[in-house]
Design an enzyme around this catalytic site. Structure first.
Site, PDB file in Angstrom:
ATOM      1  N   GLU B  29      -1.125   4.324 -10.371  1.00 40.95           N
ATOM      2  CA  GLU B  29      -2.535   4.257 -10.000  1.00 40.95           C
ATOM      3  C   GLU B  29      -3.340   5.273 -10.803  1.00 40.95           C
ATOM      4  O   GLU B  29      -2.960   6.454 -10.857  1.00 40.95           O
ATOM      5  CB  GLU B  29      -2.678   4.544  -8.495  1.00 40.95           C
ATOM      6  N   GLU B  60       2.007   1.052  -3.469  1.00 43.75           N
ATOM      7  CA  GLU B  60       3.212   1.709  -3.994  1.00 43.75           C
ATOM      8  C   GLU B  60       4.427   0.796  -3.976  1.00 43.75           C
ATOM      9  O   GLU B  60       5.240   0.800  -4.903  1.00 43.75           O
ATOM     10  CB  GLU B  60       3.497   2.999  -3.225  1.00 43.75           C
ATOM     11  N   PHE B  86       2.691   9.922  -0.567  1.00 40.41           N
ATOM     12  CA  PHE B  86       2.323   8.513  -0.736  1.00 40.41           C
ATOM     13  C   PHE B  86       3.466   7.663  -1.285  1.00 40.41           C
ATOM     14  O   PHE B  86       3.277   6.501  -1.641  1.00 40.41           O
ATOM     15  CB  PHE B  86       1.101   8.380  -1.653  1.00 40.41           C
ATOM     16  N   PRO B  89       5.136   4.231   1.345  1.00 38.95           N
ATOM     17  CA  PRO B  89       4.937   2.771   1.348  1.00 38.95           C
ATOM     18  C   PRO B  89       5.910   2.061   0.395  1.00 38.95           C
ATOM     19  O   PRO B  89       6.179   0.881   0.555  1.00 38.95           O
ATOM     20  CB  PRO B  89       3.485   2.614   0.881  1.00 38.95           C
ATOM     21  N   HIS B 129      -0.260  15.685   0.990  1.00 42.97           N
ATOM     22  CA  HIS B 129      -0.415  16.067  -0.417  1.00 42.97           C
ATOM     23  C   HIS B 129       0.454  17.261  -0.805  1.00 42.97           C
ATOM     24  O   HIS B 129       0.281  17.816  -1.886  1.00 42.97           O
ATOM     25  CB  HIS B 129      -1.875  16.411  -0.720  1.00 42.97           C
TER      26      HIS B 129
END
Lengths: 372, 324
Positions: B29, B60, B86, B89, B129
């Site tokens: 991304e 993802e 992240f 997923p 994060h």
């Protein structure tokens, strides 16, 4: 009947009674030899499936997911696959597997537990069976993106082009991966055709639990055409799949086919459909049998005689016997194989465990079977 | 020798891999025009084109699943996951598909896929994060897991991971992206799955990786002033682990402390503790101790410096080990 898609723009070229019908966009150029061959493949596919169920009942394999009723969807789709195309199956695509040349033993080894994936998917042009529902649709889309990168899409010479046929079921239509596959395929105009066998049931859950609209209508929202075809009509399935695969090969991007069919048997041999669906529904679908309609069609045209059926019955019997033999003759695996299957480049740590197992295995006295 | 930041070293390593092999692709991304949220892929799409540096839809599982398909077609996809939190997923595609393809094809299908994950905390970020998900992947047969800690390693390890025929989870210490060190772009320093002794010492071994390597080196410097000689081993590779280097070090120092940002339980420290006990039970003078994050979700950033292992906590645990 609510589940009957006959009034929903469904492409049908051969009625359950074996009558050819006209369709504005699709047609079947009648070729008796071809029709006989598809009939043969459907009969052998069904026989293979019956043997699979029987082998499970006899304790020869652990599990079997029957395809009974879905023969036309698979044989019709197989007829539209070219040598350079690639097919990504679920775990119920036994008939298309046979049509593409996968050996019965290669399929049975998975269910007998002698191998985890036996056929060479690059040679057979048929990916490995995938148990995680819908996961293969992303692999199919990525493979199609690879075909694009390889320059195998949109060439003026048809032989240089290829596309991917990605199978999934009605239950899988709810999976995130499947919806992501649609997004990626649309975004990159990947040469992939999503072939959904809507057999009405995801184990015990009816299609109405998965979708409030006909599945083929979803495709439009993703930006590519969706079409519903009578999944029990081998002529229509062939025509529609050929159309979709050809436009993908030519670079016009993905398409979605909803093959409207019915799972006549259980989800797997562990399932009991009598707990969740009415026998009347199954009886209704029996009248739409994919094999009977082709027989009726060929008989009406005098394109087959009794000798043809005697010969086909004999071939199916011989095939069934060969399937049973092949299953029982599958080589027992050796536990020591698994350590080398994990990585292309083996690790010292796993090697150490392989040695640990080997010395444990050697500690048994083979003669008496006792531990030394 | 040139001096560059760890982030720039990754960029240069990726560039060299793209140059060396036309089958190498980057997927992720915002990695195209933007160059990724950390700018690690900056300029690569401009130079190699959008067919090789591919901006992906925001999904993802889709990125990883399609990369598996491209690998089946002979490509070598290098995926960028935007942040550690992240990756989940895509977890199913990683553990049920990517990790098992070689196995379930009896070795016919290879999966030369690299998943780059900026990991670890210390950047004052909001939730998801700052995480350290390495134990999940190290626990999964079929994956290889590595973590770089210097610009030199970033440059070489990313190229080695891409050249590997196995799937590699490539962990990048995001808080060290901007730190500079020397890179020798001529000579391959060592194999991918080898640990490095970053500082030699004789009293105790700190076993660590990724962002904590620098913290451990700082602790060792301070301890030296007080007369304690700490050896710092940068594991570099978590799966497989380089047990030769690890055992050699601990056999000499007889004491070991594992330091990582990941939560304590069922993590790399637990695994190392078990292996050291199995191999060096009679050699060691004290049990393997662990300096880790606590077994809570990653907290609000205002307390992260207390949550993460610090020089002070490391030195305290070193003292505990020496006093045992």
């Amino acid at each position: 009947m609510a589940l009957d898609g006959a009034n929903d723009g469904m492409v049908q070229l051969l009625t359950p009674e074996g009558q050819l019908v006209e369709h504005p966009d699709f047609s079947y150029q009648v070729d008796d030899a071809e029709a006989r061959e598809w009939l043969r493949q459907m009969v052998l596919g069904r026989r293979f499936d019956i043997e699979g169920t029987a082998l499970q009942r006899q304790g020869e394999i652990g599990l079997w997911p029957p395809l009974l009723g879905q023969e036309a969807s698979q044989v019709g789709a197989a007829a539209a696959v070219h040598p350079k195309d690639m097919v990504f199956p679920t775990y119920r695509e036994h008939a298309i597997a046979l049509s593409l040349g996968v050996e019965p033993a290669e399929m049975l080894s998975l269910w007998r537990g002698t191998r985890v994936g036996d056929w060479d998917s690059e040679v057979r042009r048929f990916g490995l069976y995938t148990m995680v529902i819908g996961a293969q649709t992303l692999h199919a889309t990525g493979y199609a993106m690879g075909l694009q990168l390889d320059g195998m899409v949109g060439n003026p010479e048809p032989d240089r082009n290829a596309a991917v046929l990605a199978f999934h079921g009605d239950g899988a239509s709810s999976q995130g991966d499947v919806n992501e596959a649609y997004v990626f395929a649309a975004s990159y105009s990947a040469p992939v055709v999503f072939f959904c066998q809507n057999n009405q049931w995801a184990i015990s859950e009816p299609i109405t639990r998965q979708s409030k609209i006909p599945l083929y209508q979803r495709a439009r929202g993703f930006g590519f055409p969706g079409i519903r075809v009578d999944g029990n009509d081998v002529f229509a399935v062939k025509a529609v799949t050929e159309w979709a695969m050809e436009r993908a090969r030519q670079g016009q991007g993905p398409a979605f086919i909803e093959a409207f069919t019915y799972r006549m048997g259980a989800h797997t041999t562990s399932d009991d459909p009598s707990k969740y669906r009415l026998a009347a529904e199954t009886e209704h679908w029996k009248l739409k049998d994919p094999i009977e309609r082709v027989i009726a069609f060929l008989r009406r045209r005098n394109a087959v005689d009794d000798g043809f059926f005697t010969q086909l019955d004999q071939e199916a019997d011989d095939f069934g016997a060969a399937v049973r033999d092949a299953c029982k003759q599958l080589t027992e695996p050796d536990m020591s194989e698994i350590f080398d299957m994990v990585y292309a480049e083996q690790t010292p740590w796993l090697n150490q465990q392989a040695e640990e197992y080997a010395s444990y295995a050697e500690s048994f006295d083979v003669e008496s079977g006792s531990h030394s | 020798m040139t001096t560059m930041t760890l982030g720039k070293a990754l960029n240069s390593g990726l560039r060299r891999a793209l140059d060396a092999d036309p089958k190498v692709l980057l997927c992720g991304e915002d990695i195209g025009k933007l160059g990724g949220v950390f700018r690690i892929t900056e300029g690569l799409q401009k130079d190699f084109g959008e067919h090789r540096v591919i901006d992906s839809p925001l999904a993802e599982s889709g990125i990883i699943g399609t990369s598996i398909g491209m690998a089946l077609r002979g490509y070598r996809p290098v995926i960028e996951i935007q942040f550690d939190g992240f990756v989940f997923p895509g977890f199913d595609q990683i553990v049920t598909q990517l990790a098992k393809f070689h196995f379930r094809s009896h070795g016919r299908s290879r999966m030369p896929v690299v998943i780059r994950i900026p990991f670890g905390g210390g950047i004052g970020a909001i939730e998801h994060h700052s995480e350290s998900p390495e134990a999940y992947f190290s626990h999964t047969p079929g994956l290889k897991v590595v973590a770089c800690s210097t610009a030199q390693d970033a440059y070489w390890m990313i190229q080695q991971a891409i050249a590997s025929d196995d799937p590699v989870i490539f962990l990048e210490p995001k808080r060290r992206y901007h730190e500079k060190s020397e890179v020798d772009t001529e000579r391959v320093p060592m194999a991918l799955h080898q640990a490095a002794v970053r500082r030699h010492g004789s009293d105790i071994t700190l076993l660590t990786y990724g962002p904590m390597v620098k913290t451990c080196l700082e602790a060792a410097t301070i301890a030296a002033e007080e007369g304690t000689s700490i050896e710092v081993v940068d594991l570099r590779t978590l799966s497989p682990m380089d047990m030769v280097t690890i055992f050699e070090s601990v056999r000499r120092t007889k004491r070991a402390v594992v330091v990582h940002e990941a939560q304590r339980s069922f993590a790399v420290g637990a695994e190392l503790s078990a292996r050291l006990t199995e191999e060096l039970f009679y050699v060691m003078e004290s049990p393997v101790l662990r300096v880790t994050a606590y077994d809570t979700p990653y907290p609000m950033s205002r307390v992260e410096s207390e949550y993460l292992p610090s020089v002070d906590r490391i030195l305290g645990t070193v003292d505990d080990s020496l006093a045992y």
